[in-house]
Design an enzyme around this catalytic site. Structure first.
Site, PDB file in Angstrom:
ATOM      1  N   SER B  22       0.826  -1.210   0.000  1.00  0.00           N
ATOM      2  CA  SER B  22       0.000   0.000   0.000  1.00  0.00           C
ATOM      3  C   SER B  22       0.860   1.260   0.000  1.00  0.00           C
ATOM      4  CB  SER B  22      -0.889  -0.005   1.245  1.00  0.00           C
ATOM      5  OG  SER B  22      -1.677   1.157   1.281  1.00  0.00           O
ATOM      6  N   LEU B  75      -1.027  10.158   4.078  1.00  0.00           N
ATOM      7  CA  LEU B  75      -2.200   9.426   3.584  1.00  0.00           C
ATOM      8  C   LEU B  75      -3.026  10.224   2.569  1.00  0.00           C
ATOM      9  CD1 LEU B  75      -3.478   7.659   6.822  1.00  0.00           C
ATOM     10  CD2 LEU B  75      -1.806   6.839   5.153  1.00  0.00           C
ATOM     11  N   ASN B 101      -6.670  -1.181   1.316  1.00  0.00           N
ATOM     12  CA  ASN B 101      -6.103  -0.781   2.593  1.00  0.00           C
ATOM     13  C   ASN B 101      -6.882   0.425   3.111  1.00  0.00           C
ATOM     14  OD1 ASN B 101      -4.282   0.992   4.244  1.00  0.00           O
ATOM     15  ND2 ASN B 101      -2.839  -0.700   3.972  1.00  0.00           N
ATOM     16  N   CYS B 132      -1.770   4.543  11.868  1.00  0.00           N
ATOM     17  CA  CYS B 132      -2.142   5.955  11.824  1.00  0.00           C
ATOM     18  C   CYS B 132      -2.188   6.539  13.226  1.00  0.00           C
ATOM     19  CB  CYS B 132      -3.520   6.109  11.211  1.00  0.00           C
ATOM     20  SG  CYS B 132      -3.557   5.428   9.588  1.00  0.00           S
ATOM     21  N   ASN B 194       4.845  -1.975   8.645  1.00  0.00           N
ATOM     22  CA  ASN B 194       4.734  -0.650   8.082  1.00  0.00           C
ATOM     23  C   ASN B 194       6.086   0.055   8.285  1.00  0.00           C
ATOM     24  OD1 ASN B 194       3.613   1.829   7.107  1.00  0.00           O
ATOM     25  ND2 ASN B 194       1.614   1.124   7.820  1.00  0.00           N
ATOM     26  N   THR B 195       6.205   1.303   7.921  1.00  0.00           N
ATOM     27  CA  THR B 195       7.500   1.983   7.998  1.00  0.00           C
ATOM     28  C   THR B 195       7.959   2.203   9.442  1.00  0.00           C
ATOM     29  OG1 THR B 195       6.329   4.069   7.815  1.00  0.00           O
ATOM     30  CG2 THR B 195       7.228   3.159   5.796  1.00  0.00           C
ATOM     31  N   GLY B 219      12.440   0.735   2.644  1.00  0.00           N
ATOM     32  CA  GLY B 219      13.504   0.372   1.712  1.00  0.00           C
ATOM     33  C   GLY B 219      14.451  -0.686   2.241  1.00  0.00           C
ATOM     34  N   GLY B 245       9.030  -5.262   3.923  1.00  0.00           N
ATOM     35  CA  GLY B 245      10.149  -4.437   4.389  1.00  0.00           C
ATOM     36  C   GLY B 245      11.393  -4.679   3.572  1.00  0.00           C
ATOM     37  N   THR B 268       8.837   0.014  -1.595  1.00  0.00           N
ATOM     38  CA  THR B 268       9.722   1.002  -2.217  1.00  0.00           C
ATOM     39  C   THR B 268      10.345   0.503  -3.517  1.00  0.00           C
ATOM     40  OG1 THR B 268      10.181   1.854  -0.010  1.00  0.00           O
ATOM     41  CG2 THR B 268      11.730   2.486  -1.734  1.00  0.00           C
TER      42      THR B 268
HETATM   43  C1  LIG Z   1       5.853   6.717  -0.100  1.00  0.00           C
HETATM   44  C2  LIG Z   1       5.224   5.650   0.729  1.00  0.00           C
HETATM   45  C3  LIG Z   1       3.888   5.713   1.045  1.00  0.00           C
HETATM   46  C4  LIG Z   1       3.290   4.726   1.823  1.00  0.00           C
HETATM   47  N1  LIG Z   1       1.958   4.806   2.096  1.00  0.00           N
HETATM   48  C5  LIG Z   1       1.358   3.808   2.798  1.00  0.00           C
HETATM   49  C6  LIG Z   1      -0.038   3.830   3.022  1.00  0.00           C
HETATM   50  O1  LIG Z   1      -0.747   4.702   2.550  1.00  0.00           O
HETATM   51  N2  LIG Z   1      -0.581   2.823   3.764  1.00  0.00           N
HETATM   52  C7  LIG Z   1       0.167   1.821   4.289  1.00  0.00           C
HETATM   53  O2  LIG Z   1      -0.372   0.929   4.939  1.00  0.00           O
HETATM   54  N3  LIG Z   1       1.494   1.760   4.065  1.00  0.00           N
HETATM   55  C8  LIG Z   1       2.108   2.733   3.339  1.00  0.00           C
HETATM   56  N4  LIG Z   1       3.457   2.668   3.115  1.00  0.00           N
HETATM   57  C9  LIG Z   1       4.242   1.583   3.717  1.00  0.00           C
HETATM   58  C10 LIG Z   1       4.498   0.445   2.741  1.00  0.00           C
HETATM   59  O3  LIG Z   1       3.295  -0.164   2.360  1.00  0.00           O
HETATM   60  C11 LIG Z   1       5.419  -0.596   3.372  1.00  0.00           C
HETATM   61  O4  LIG Z   1       4.805  -1.120   4.534  1.00  0.00           O
HETATM   62  C12 LIG Z   1       6.760  -0.005   3.764  1.00  0.00           C
HETATM   63  O5  LIG Z   1       7.185   0.915   2.783  1.00  0.00           O
HETATM   64  C13 LIG Z   1       7.837  -1.067   3.952  1.00  0.00           C
HETATM   65  O6  LIG Z   1       8.077  -1.784   2.776  1.00  0.00           O
HETATM   66  P1  LIG Z   1       9.270  -1.443   1.748  1.00  0.00           P
HETATM   67  O7  LIG Z   1      10.528  -1.372   2.539  1.00  0.00           O
HETATM   68  O8  LIG Z   1       9.227  -2.545   0.754  1.00  0.00           O
HETATM   69  O9  LIG Z   1       8.948  -0.124   1.142  1.00  0.00           O
HETATM   70  C14 LIG Z   1       4.059   3.644   2.308  1.00  0.00           C
HETATM   71  C15 LIG Z   1       5.401   3.579   1.972  1.00  0.00           C
HETATM   72  C16 LIG Z   1       6.005   4.547   1.193  1.00  0.00           C
HETATM   73  C17 LIG Z   1       7.451   4.428   0.863  1.00  0.00           C
END
Ligand SMILES: Cc1cc2nc3c(=O)[nH]c(=O)nc-3n(C[C@H](O)[C@H](O)[C@H](O)COP(=O)(O)O)c2cc1C
Ligand SMILES: Cc1cc2nc3c(=O)[nH]c(=O)nc-3n(C[C@H](O)[C@H](O)[C@H](O)COP(=O)(O)OP(=O)(O)OC[C@H]3O[C@@H](n4cnc5c(N)ncnc54)[C@H](O)[C@@H]3O)c2cc1C
Ligand SMILES: Cc1cc2nc3c(=O)[nH]c(=O)nc-3n(C[C@H](O)[C@H](O)[C@H](O)COP(=O)(O)OP(=O)(O)OC[C@H]3O[C@@H](n4cnc5c(N)ncnc54)[C@H](O)[C@@H]3O)c2cc1C
Ligand SMILES: Cc1cc2nc3c(=O)[nH]c(=O)nc-3n(C[C@H](O)[C@H](O)[C@H](O)COP(=O)(O)O)c2cc1C
Ligand code: FES
Ligand code: FES
Lengths: 269, 308, 308, 269
Positions: B22, B75, B101, B132, B194-195, B219, B245, B268
């Site tokens: 998402s 968001l 989501n 959130c 999540n992040t 990332g 992640g 990412t």
């Molecule tokens: C720019 C950006 C926007 C994101 N927006 C959302 C979001 O709206 N809802 C959500 O649940 N996670 C959001 N995430 C989190 C990602 O879905 C994911 O959980 C997180 O980036 C870790 O995975 P990755 O390392 O592969 O990016 C966002 C991530 C990024 C980088």
């Protein structure tokens, strides 16, 4: 938008920090218009996660020209890529310049911001639209084109310190031009430092001229999904997008009337 | 040798375990220009809220060298009504699972957005973004509190027959407890992480790199953190888990699957290499073929933690 | 222009803010073969426990690509008695502040190790590693619990007149609360962060890369996480803070100082570039000179968080 | 131990995956003994955080020879470093081989493990100690030396598949040698894959010969401060160090009697 892998065919150093690249990406080249950009993957570069947006500075057959200034790890690594390397490109991206119903174009570039305007100049000449291109830089060592090309393209060159072309800001030259020419059908296109574009816009508003400005911003996806490249364009009141525009998708070319320069500045850090 | 890549998240069957995370895949169809989305296990659309949200002040993103990026998008989304009217129809014939989501600023908002979506056709499951900020709890994330988490999920359970997948935040002391609260409240699967909260400073201007000062770190650098969280959650619940992640290769995906993930999400990395999801699917197949593993599902949680 | 690089951590004065992090600088003198340690602000020795500890099973470390490393050393150390007899004497004339890092498996052990050290000369402060697993609390780190943290620090406050610097773990929901507990219990300063829990898997063997499965993640990728924690702690307490996490340049150090750190510790980077601490000191001086900042201390916490 | 920056002076490719490097680090070279290693910084390599330990394979004036096999990102990046680049080195590190009171040395190397034994051979020859060097590899394409050097050094070469030198494991050759020679004053030195060293050790124990084995492990600091390179050497009962030894500082050269090969295996992954 397509993703294409093509060879780096030519590389020319203009100054130690500015170089010209030619990528063989015929499919992307074929679809490209001035004002659009590529999102380029610089493989194996240390300290780089994301792609890098770079304006299309011209098309020659299946080759795409990029004009790049080294400012950080990504652009340094790009400068070191050997000719022949296959590069991964997404493009063409973004909204191109619009020159419908224009009878005289004024192009105003600052530094590396001159890149997309080179392509625009090519397109306008192709459409036989009279075009004057003002391209400034701080000093000779940062001038983004070699003198031979400036000459060939009849560009009005200027540097802040007078070391190349005339001395002073390009906006001054534009102002002078406008004082001495008819304004009917004139449209202005700018790309460069924020302060320069802002000054050009001040002049355009003074003369009531349409003006398109090409903005930059840090980019994530480059295709409008991450919402990372948003810039503030006004106070947001009544704007369904809350006063935010995506440089990657709503731009990079914007109608300057949309832009409130003072609030935009905050989006740039 | 033919390998069966299909996996189950409770009642939700995926033809392969590769999903898009998402917030990194827009409303689900933007990348369709670049490749055939029906090859994916599924797509997860960006977080949808009750009302449209313009998002946070800019700058919103910052690249953290080669490690990843920070974001504080806030968001930004069109809101549930425009989503239903304008975005959802395009997802109907995607040929891959569609997971929506959702989030809210209050517990009730979570419930309402799901209530609005539940009657709609065209999607297969809900992922619940519980990271959130809870406006009533000093902005602490709902997902860092067991009671709030349980209340959200329990309420949603009453409101949907679709699979519910709470998405856990890593920014907690005991993620296993949050996971147990979700399980108790009737979740069908869990996704994580999540992040991670992060920050960067411009020492020239002495200003934070993103306008909200802190943001979400995502990332490649996140992988070890997310794997450890997955390992902890796996010890606490028996729900199917989705690993997220820093995944940008089949090897990364395998680390998660072996640790205990039934599926994975690519975030990412979509920005960098949009077709990486397809390469991951191929890589998983290849790994199984080489080892004569007929069903990828047999790999899940096969980590050997014995110390010789 | 001469720049005053000195900073204070309560009553502890440092000639410059650059310290070496516990566990990455041995017993304090190993790197003396490579450079003059008296140029440092101070050294922090590895965690000392009541009894000698052999450490964890091998393998104990794993490099996480260019992001950092995982370790599960398991506090291998000679124990407090051998430390006093064999290691402490060499630190006497170091010419830099000496901080002894201590830990225990029980609250009482924390107290005892400090009791044994307190009468000894030759060091200037205690750093308290509260990230150790509490054997009585299912192995949860003491430092993830406010009550346990407060009890440790309060007990130590009664046992030493030296400055007490609890070192916070990032693996918590609300680091600000732990920081407040330390402040309430009489800490003189806080250092943060210790390592983040992480994990990696060998997909060929399906075994974890380190024998203990999960370990501590350190190195460059940690910087955004540590900065965000520092920012949160700074909003919660008024104690002087020491920033730690992924620092390997003067710019990194400046990010911490601007965010609110009075001093910084260099960890993993010591292994890579042992003299990086000296380069950081020079870089801080240069930054101040260029900006005509007479006292580095004036930079601390000058982050401008206004949104225009 | 010192830290020295010196130029990469020569680079020779032996096989696509094995190469020879010569670094100009006179101060380190001057202090080095066979069995010791360097901890090398590979600047700008993507995917690399830490230094890389590499055995000193020889000294020639102020030059240090390294013999490197490409196995991952660090060694790949090292292979690509251009001659002339200044490299940052910490060394010499670790305990060297001991050859006091030795009247005949048997060197047994496997693959790239042959590197430190080349230096040992040089030292032993310098001391006029009779030396036989058995160096094996899986196959010709992985043989770590070029045939000319094998010849010059009178190395007994072997490959598992017989594509270079004699066919079969080097341990067999060692066994044969021992069957046909006097054992008085013989000491064995091994470096290579765990299974090879273990087999050599079995033979040494059989004949009651002293044996030094050079171990490897992942390394953090390389100087004994991180405790990351610990290997298990026995069950730890009564051992004040709990049965752990640091490869970087207590080794890499160990008296093989200290090693319990079965438990050691667990430390290697
Ligand atoms: C720019 C950006 C926007 C994101 N927006 C959302 C979001 O709206 N809802 C959500 O649940 N996670 C959001 N995430 C989190 C990602 O879905 C994911 O959980 C997180 O980036 C870790 O995975 P990755 O390392 O592969 O990016 C966002 C991530 C990024 C980088
Ligand atoms: C639509 C668009 C078109 C562009 N066209 C060109 C072009 O034709 N030629 C060219 O040389 N550059 C162009 N740029 C800018 C170029 O993308 C950046 O210079 C580049 O991404 C920097 O990468 P880096 O790794 O070298 O620097 P980094 O280390 O990432 O950053 C170095 C400095 O550049 C700034 N920066 C980073 N990314 C951007 C960005 N996307 N926009 C503006 N500033 C940035 C950073 O804030 C920092 O101050 C364009 C940018 C956009 C958005
Ligand atoms: C004392 C010592 C001396 C050495 N001498 C030499 C030498 O002369 N020539 C040579 O080519 N190599 C030598 N090595 C091994 C060399 O250090 C590793 O091959 C190198 O660090 C791998 O780096 P990489 O980034 O290319 O691989 P990585 O991507 O880090 O790893 C690739 C593979 O190598 C393994 N590996 C990584 N580091 C080590 C290590 N330190 N020891 C053993 N395996 C490792 C990993 O587990 C993995 O399987 C020595 C190692 C030690 C400890
Ligand atoms: C191998 C290793 C061992 C460590 N041992 C200790 C320790 O004994 N006590 C402690 O308080 N911190 C220990 N740390 C944590 C560091 O002091 C520091 O908090 C952490 O590594 C983050 O900083 P860095 O990113 O600069 O390494 C250790 C770190 C590493 C990498
Ligand atoms: S860069 Fe992602 S939306 Fe513009
Ligand atoms: S590598 Fe650090 S102790 Fe051996």
């Amino acid at each position: 938008m397509i993703q294409e892998c093509g060879a780096l065919r030519r590389k020319e150093v203009i100054h130690p920090e500015i170089f010209d690249l030619w990528l063989e990406c015929p499919e992307v080249a074929h679809q490209s218009h001035a004002g659009q950009y590529l999102h380029l993957l610089i493989k194996g570069a240390t300290g780089v996660t994301l792609r890098r947006p770079l304006s299309i500075a011209g098309i020659e057959g299946g080759l795409i020209r990029l004009l790049v200034r080294i400012v950080g790890e990504g652009t340094s690594a790009l400068a070191a890529v050997p000719v022949g390397t296959i590069m991964d490109v997404i493009g063409p991206l973004g909204i191109p310049f619009d020159y419908s119903k224009v009878s005289q174009a004024l192009l105003v570039g600052g530094g590396i911001g001159g890149a997309p305007l080179l392509f625009l100049q090519d397109e306008l000449i192709g459409k036989s639209i009279p075009t004057d291109y003002f391209l400034g830089a701080k000093t000779q060592d940062e001038y983004p084109l070699d003198p031979e090309e400036v000459e060939r393209r009849s560009i009005f060159a200027a540097t802040d310190d007078g070391t190349f072309g005339s001395a002073g800001f390009v906006s001054l030259q534009v102002n002078q031009w406008l004082q001495h020419h008819d304004h009917a059908g004139v449209r202005v296109y700018s790309c460069g430092p924020l302060l320069m574009m802002r000054e050009v816009d001040r002049i355009c508003r003074l003369y009531d001229l349409p003006h398109q400005a090409s903005l930059e911003n840090r980019m994530g996806c480059g295709i409008g999904v991450c919402q990372g490249c948003a810039v503030r364009v006004n106070d947001g009141k009544g704007d369904p997008r809350g006063g935010y525009r995506l440089v990657c998708k709503d731009g990079p070319v914007f109608d300057a009337m949309e832009i409130e320069w003072a609030v935009l500045g905050e989006s740039y850090r | 040798m033919s390998v069966d890549l299909s996996v189950s998240l409770g009642s939700l069957k995926l033809k392969n375990p590769v999903l898009t995370a998402s917030g990194t895949f827009g409303y689900g169809t933007e990348y369709a220009e670049l490749y055939d989305l029906s090859r994916l296990g599924g797509v997860i659309v960006k977080t949808i809220t009750l009302k449209p949200r313009p998002g946070n002040p800019a700058p919103r993103i910052w690249e953290v060298g080669g490690h990843g990026m920070l974001n504080s998008i806030g968001l930004a989304n069109v809101g549930v009504e425009a989503f239903i009217a304008e975005k959802l129809p395009a997802l109907k014939n995607l040929g891959a699972a569609v997971i929506v989501n959702v989030a809210g600023s209050t517990i009730e908002e979570y419930w309402e957005v799901v209530e609005k979506l539940e009657p709609q056709p065209g999607f297969d499951a809900f992922e619940i973004n519980i990271s959130c900020p809870n406006v009533k709890d000093e902005g602490m994330a709902f997902g860092s509190n067991c009671a709030a988490t349980e209340q959200i999920v329990r309420g949603l359970r009453d409101r949907t027959r679709r699979p519910l997948i709470p998405k856990l935040t890593p920014n907690v002391t005991a993620i296993g407890e949050i996971a147990r609260a979700c399980e108790a409240a009737g979740a069908d699967a869990l996704s994580l992480i999540n992040t991670v909260v992060g920050m960067a400073v411009d020492v020239q201007t002495r200003r934070p790199r993103i306008a909200t000062v802190t943001g979400g770190y995502s990332g490649p650098a996140l992988k070890p953190i997310a794997l450890a969280k997955l390992y902890e959650v796996r010890k606490n619940v028996s729900l199917p888990l989705i690993g997220i992640g820093g995944i940008s290769s089949a090897t990364d995906a395998l680390e998660y699957i072996i640790t205990g993930a039934a599926a994975i999400e690519v975030g990412t990395a979509n920005y960098v290499q949009p077709k990486i999801t397809l390469e991951i699917i191929d890589g998983l197949k290849h790994y199984c073929e080489k080892r004569k593993i007929a069903r990828l599902a047999d790999l899940i949680g096969t980590l050997d933690t014995s110390i010789g």
